[in-house]
Design an enzyme around this catalytic site. Structure first.
Site, PDB file in Angstrom:
ATOM      1  N   GLY A  89      -4.620  -4.229  -3.793  1.00 17.64           N
ATOM      2  CA  GLY A  89      -5.602  -3.184  -4.082  1.00 17.64           C
ATOM      3  C   GLY A  89      -4.816  -1.940  -4.447  1.00 17.64           C
ATOM      4  O   GLY A  89      -4.188  -1.338  -3.586  1.00 17.64           O
ATOM      5  N   HIS A  90      -4.786  -1.611  -5.730  1.00 16.05           N
ATOM      6  CA  HIS A  90      -3.971  -0.486  -6.206  1.00 16.05           C
ATOM      7  C   HIS A  90      -4.886   0.656  -6.629  1.00 16.05           C
ATOM      8  O   HIS A  90      -5.680   0.515  -7.553  1.00 16.05           O
ATOM      9  CB  HIS A  90      -3.078  -0.939  -7.370  1.00 16.05           C
ATOM     10  CG  HIS A  90      -2.074  -1.976  -6.957  1.00 16.05           C
ATOM     11  ND1 HIS A  90      -1.224  -2.595  -7.836  1.00 16.05           N
ATOM     12  CD2 HIS A  90      -1.789  -2.500  -5.747  1.00 16.05           C
ATOM     13  CE1 HIS A  90      -0.452  -3.444  -7.175  1.00 16.05           C
ATOM     14  NE2 HIS A  90      -0.792  -3.412  -5.906  1.00 16.05           N
ATOM     15  N   ASP A 133       0.812  -1.232   0.000  1.00 16.21           N
ATOM     16  CA  ASP A 133       0.000   0.000   0.000  1.00 16.21           C
ATOM     17  C   ASP A 133       0.836   1.269   0.000  1.00 16.21           C
ATOM     18  O   ASP A 133       0.433   2.307   0.548  1.00 16.21           O
ATOM     19  CB  ASP A 133      -0.954   0.020   1.218  1.00 16.21           C
ATOM     20  CG  ASP A 133      -1.912  -1.152   1.198  1.00 16.21           C
ATOM     21  OD1 ASP A 133      -2.232  -1.628   0.101  1.00 16.21           O
ATOM     22  OD2 ASP A 133      -2.322  -1.588   2.290  1.00 16.21           O
ATOM     23  N   GLN A 186       1.918  -6.008  -3.257  1.00 15.06           N
ATOM     24  CA  GLN A 186       2.367  -6.088  -1.860  1.00 15.06           C
ATOM     25  C   GLN A 186       3.654  -5.273  -1.683  1.00 15.06           C
ATOM     26  O   GLN A 186       3.867  -4.333  -2.417  1.00 15.06           O
ATOM     27  CB  GLN A 186       2.551  -7.552  -1.410  1.00 15.06           C
ATOM     28  CG  GLN A 186       1.238  -8.322  -1.271  1.00 15.06           C
ATOM     29  CD  GLN A 186       0.678  -8.843  -2.574  1.00 15.06           C
ATOM     30  OE1 GLN A 186       1.367  -9.511  -3.337  1.00 15.06           O
ATOM     31  NE2 GLN A 186      -0.579  -8.555  -2.848  1.00 15.06           N
ATOM     32  N   LYS A 228       1.734   2.282  -4.974  1.00 10.20           N
ATOM     33  CA  LYS A 228       2.285   1.744  -6.236  1.00 10.20           C
ATOM     34  C   LYS A 228       1.360   2.020  -7.412  1.00 10.20           C
ATOM     35  O   LYS A 228       1.813   2.385  -8.497  1.00 10.20           O
ATOM     36  CB  LYS A 228       2.509   0.223  -6.099  1.00 10.20           C
ATOM     37  CG  LYS A 228       3.506  -0.156  -5.017  1.00 10.20           C
ATOM     38  CD  LYS A 228       3.616  -1.660  -4.855  1.00 10.20           C
ATOM     39  CE  LYS A 228       2.370  -2.325  -4.359  1.00 10.20           C
ATOM     40  NZ  LYS A 228       1.974  -1.971  -2.987  1.00 10.20           N
TER      41      LYS A 228
END
Ligand code: GDP
Ligand code: IMO
Ligand code: MG
Length: 421
Positions: free
Chosen positions: A39-40, A12, A222, A15
């Site tokens: 989750g980007h 988080d 990650q 990225k």
């Protein structure tokens, strides 16, 4: 120029946003590990997108995207994600390619993930419950099913039969009631048919693109300290989140890589259990009070702390980080004083890198150096030299302690709240 982008902390780091910015200069975005545990977030104008399995590059509609062999794919979830983008006017057809070798996450993986966590009680990892660990477990045990299997539903059903026997026994042994049966769910069948046109040999495809001198951007998921080998094991995910994972997860060899960029927040966050020496309620309460630092995938409040240079220094070493992108500088705007954890101390001795023994890591106390804050908003700044001098000094200290060049600064979630240094 082929770039590997990795998270230099516990995930988080921002990225997705940095990938979206770098895609201006790249032709293809490639995911190489992880699954929909990621989750980007990318914000463009009034639109906010959270990508889980699809590379963040998809939002630039003239670019191509690859989900590589190292990713584990929940087909129903991926179908949902593609359909969700289509509803918002972004069509991945013809520019999203899924590896036939990528392993499939099935409902029993999710069930086992959840049951294992439940059994661990207070010792839980705090997984995203997306079935990631059990799916990579099957891959390593050589019992996994792959996207290529899903292309032939009859054969897939046959193979699944054997897998169900074993996995349902595991579910029972963990105290659960098996709810997956041989009737491949209608949803899974629909996903198999829906995804089939996207599935190709991504390895040869990527090599063809490299031969055409295309610029590739490898989108790490990650972060370094969730890496199965180098992270705070067992409080990690089940893939190599570090730079090497970009090669094994895509079939592109190391000598084709030109640059490694590490993304890091101007402070530290972590979601899930495990050590975090610079954790601080002060900074956590402040950020949560601003409505920030809630997980993009699970909505959980992220643990927050001061910037920890002992981990980013190790991340630099592990990944070969050449350049850093610092995000969320604006999160520190209001503070009078800011701390950087420069190293740890354990039993009166200096510790410069995180110890593998978690008992020792738990005994490490963060040692801080205090920096003066700037106490003014940075969110409208678009040039490094326009930043308050204290913010410039803080960023340079982050880069120096990490041992890499400061290349990008982000001062807000929007695409344009970013500048090169
Ligand atoms: P990722 O998993 O590394 O892509 O990061 P996430 O998307 O899970 O979390 C990063 C969060 O920070 C998201 O909500 C982003 O919109 C947000 N973000 C990224 N960069 C900045 C920044 O510079 N400032 C602010 N305020 N938010 C940012
Ligand atoms: P992105 O790509 C932050 C964490 C989970 C848990 C551990 C294991 O958005 O940075 P898993 O479900 O993978 O078995 O969970 O890893 N985790 C993440 N934390 N960002 C992520 O992805 C994460 N993906 C997994 O919270 O601690
Ligand atoms: Mg995330």
């Amino acid at each position: 120029m082929n770039t590997i982008l990795v998270g230099a902390q516990w995930g988080d780091e921002g990225k997705g946003k940095i990938i979206d910015v770098l895609m201006e200069q790249a032709d293809l975005a490639v995911r190489t590990q992880g699954g929909n545990n990621a989750g980007h977030t990318v914000e463009v104008g009034s639109e906010k997108f959270v990508l889980h399995l699809i590379p963040s590059g998809i939002l630039r509609t003239d670019k191509k995207c690859v989900i590589g062999n190292g990713v584990v794919i929940d087909p129903v979830s991926l179908m949902g994600e593609i359909k969700g983008l289509m509803k918002r006017g972004i069509d991945p057809a013809g520019r999203l390619f899924i590896s036939e070798s990528a392993h499939v996450v099935l409902p029993y993986h999710r069930q086992i993930d959840e049951l294992r966590e439940l059994r661990k009680g207070d010792g839980k990892i705090g997984t995203t419950k997306r079935g990631i660990g059990p799916a990579y477990g099957d891959k390593a045990a050589r019992t996994g099913l792959r996207m290529v299997d899903l292309l032939d539903l009859e054969l897939f059903t046959q193979k699944l039969k054997g897998r169900l026997e074993e996995n349902n026994a595991v579910v029972s042994s963990l105290g659960g009631t098996p709810h997956c049966n041989i009737e491949v769910t209608a949803e899974l069948k629909e996903a198999a048919t829906f995804l089939a046109p996207f599935v190709i040999n991504t390895i040869t495809y990527l090599h063809e693109e490299i031969a055409k001198k295309r610029n590739l951007l490898f989108e790490g998921a990650q972060g370094t300290f969730l890496d199965i080998d180098f992270g705070t094991y067992p409080y990690v995910t089940s893939s190599n989140t570090t730079a090497g994972g970009a090669c094994t997860g895509s079939g592109v060899p190391p000598h084709k890589m030109d640059r490694v960029m590490g993304v890091m927040k101007a402070y530290t966050t972590r979601v899930g259990e495990g050590p975090m020496p610079s954790e601080s309620d002060e900074i956590g309460d402040m950020l949560h009070g601003m409505g920030r630092e809630f997980g993009s995938t699970t909505g959980r409040a992220r643990r927050c702390g001061w910037f920890d240079a002992a981990i980013t220094r190790f991340a630099q070493m592990l990944n070969g980080i050449d350049e850093i992108a610092v995000t969320n500088l604006d999160g520190l705007d209001s503070l009078a004083e800011i701390q950087i954890c420069t190293h740890y101390e354990r039993n009166g001795e200096r510790v410069d890198y995180p110890p593998a023994d978690l008992r020792k890591f738990a005994e490490c106390k963060a040692v801080y150096k205090t920096y003066p804050g700037w106490q003014q908003s940075t969110s409208n700044v678009r040039k490094f030299t326009d930043l308050p001098p204290n913010a410039q000094a803080y960023l340079q200290a982050m880069a120096e302690y990490t041992g890499a060049r400061l290349a990008i600064v982000s001062v807000g979630p929007q695409r344009d709240q970013t500048f090169w240094v």
